[in-house]
Design a protein around this motif. Sequence first.
Motif, short mmCIF file in Angstrom:
data_model
loop_
_atom_site.label_atom_id
_atom_site.label_comp_id
_atom_site.label_asym_id
_atom_site.label_seq_id
_atom_site.Cartn_x
_atom_site.Cartn_y
_atom_site.Cartn_z
N LEU A 60 -19.91 -42.37 -73.22
CA LEU A 60 -21.11 -42.84 -72.53
C LEU A 60 -20.74 -43.69 -71.32
O LEU A 60 -21.40 -43.64 -70.28
N LEU B 75 -29.22 -39.41 -67.30
CA LEU B 75 -28.41 -39.70 -66.11
C LEU B 75 -28.65 -38.65 -65.03
O LEU B 75 -28.73 -38.98 -63.84
N ALA B 76 -28.75 -37.39 -65.43
CA ALA B 76 -28.99 -36.32 -64.46
C ALA B 76 -30.33 -36.54 -63.75
O ALA B 76 -30.43 -36.37 -62.52
N TYR C 265 -27.07 -38.19 -71.23
CA TYR C 265 -26.58 -37.48 -70.04
C TYR C 265 -27.71 -36.74 -69.33
O TYR C 265 -27.70 -36.61 -68.10
N THR D 37 -22.41 -42.96 -62.53
CA THR D 37 -23.76 -43.21 -62.01
C THR D 37 -23.81 -44.51 -61.21
O THR D 37 -24.53 -44.61 -60.21
N VAL E 274 -25.88 -38.68 -77.32
CA VAL E 274 -25.04 -38.47 -76.14
C VAL E 274 -25.70 -37.49 -75.18
O VAL E 274 -25.79 -37.74 -73.96
N GLY F 53 -20.13 -41.72 -68.14
CA GLY F 53 -21.34 -41.37 -67.40
C GLY F 53 -21.95 -42.56 -66.70
O GLY F 53 -22.42 -42.45 -65.56
N ARG F 54 -21.96 -43.71 -67.36
CA ARG F 54 -22.50 -44.93 -66.75
C ARG F 54 -21.72 -45.28 -65.48
O ARG F 54 -22.30 -45.61 -64.45
N PHE G 223 -15.81 -41.68 -63.39
CA PHE G 223 -16.17 -40.98 -64.62
C PHE G 223 -14.96 -40.83 -65.53
O PHE G 223 -15.03 -41.13 -66.73
N TYR H 125 -28.72 -47.32 -69.64
CA TYR H 125 -28.14 -47.24 -70.97
C TYR H 125 -28.59 -48.41 -71.85
O TYR H 125 -28.85 -48.23 -73.05
#
Length: 432
Positions: free
Chosen positions: A392, A244-245, A241, A399, A237, A395-396, A278, A322
């Motif tokens: 998850l 993603l950042a 992330y 984004t 996890v 976050g996807r 989110f 992902y």
Amino acid sequence: MAKRLTLYIMIGLALGLLTGWAINSAIADGTPEATERLKEIAAGFKIVTDIFLRLIKMIIAPLVFSTLIVGIAHMGDTAALGRIGARTMGWFIGASLVSLSMGLLLFHAIEGLVDLVAPGQGFGFKLPPPTETVGLEKSAFSLANFITHIVPTSIVDAMASNEIIQIVLFSIFAGVALTAIGERARPIVDWAEALAAMMLQITDYVMRIAPLAVFAAITGTIAVNGLGIIVTLGLFVGSFYVGLAILWLILFAAAFAVIGARTVTLLRYIREPILLAFSTASSEAAYPRTLEALDRFGVPPKIASFVLPLGYSFNLDGSMMYMTFATLFIARVYGIELTVGTQILMLLILMVTSKGIAGVPRASLVVIAAVMGQFGIPEAGLLLILPVDQFLDMGRSGTNVVGNAVATAVVARWEGQLDAPEPPEIEPPHAP
């Protein structure tokens, strides 16, 4: 309203975390009875979230249809439509390759870290038997099915099932036809403009329950899974992330190269849609608000209403990153070595099969399952990540909103039509 709504959503998110943790701590004891009780409680909260998401789905089809028709009709000529379409797809293809490659590079980075800290021990998971299945339907994700699925057999059916890509195709035909017939199309264009205004007003009503929906969604998720599951799969996890950042930084750096310092302003305008996507783990839930935010940022409606719906089918950056990351992760925990050539081939297959997945429940997992089967990777590996997939997916989804907002703003700048942003909303004075 926007500032207050963002604050209320954040409050709902925080209260949901606390309430879910409290429920899980009070009931969870590892017994099947406790697990079932927690699932029953979560199902009660899920009713609120489902109602909100159904209201959003109720809005999307007529909103996409009306705004896209109006946008194309106002472009005035098919040459502009073709140019904007080519620029949009060029950006989408580039962003897709970057997102998928980021997933590949991220995996190799954490693989190297694990081997450095604990050589030869791998990721140390207790693996499900390779013969176990997750029960996901994978047959729909083939190149032939994807291409034919783009074309609707009925626009009524497409709108009833919220098939965004099919609605987009019909709306493009309709918009071009209205442009071709000239002044006779004016009543239909006026009707579509009124329909779009009505749907945006309905959106304003629906969004007033968003904080409650966020609270319910987070409470139910934490109540069932607890916060401990994030610790158990913390490397997976956390690494995702971090990836993603980095992807956000790449996307905003690319935006800065095109639109300059206004990139910071763009982030401020889309923070509410990001937070909404989110917290509900649904990119779709943020669509109407993203459209409004881009309009306030200065993107002309005729561009935003064309690029954004396409993005929901062709530019899901968070989901694509992902897919690569999770597929290689599962292969690694089962000790399956994939050559560089095989990994590149997998990336290209994901490039195609990841398109048109918006609105499909657990769509990323479905695509992953379909691709794993082609490379001999056990589908059972998905059982490892299913417990944290909700976290998850949050976050996807956020984004995906970032990627599509950036793409829309960039295309508007390329067209030389990025207007000055509207000033931030001013809250009305409170009555004494």
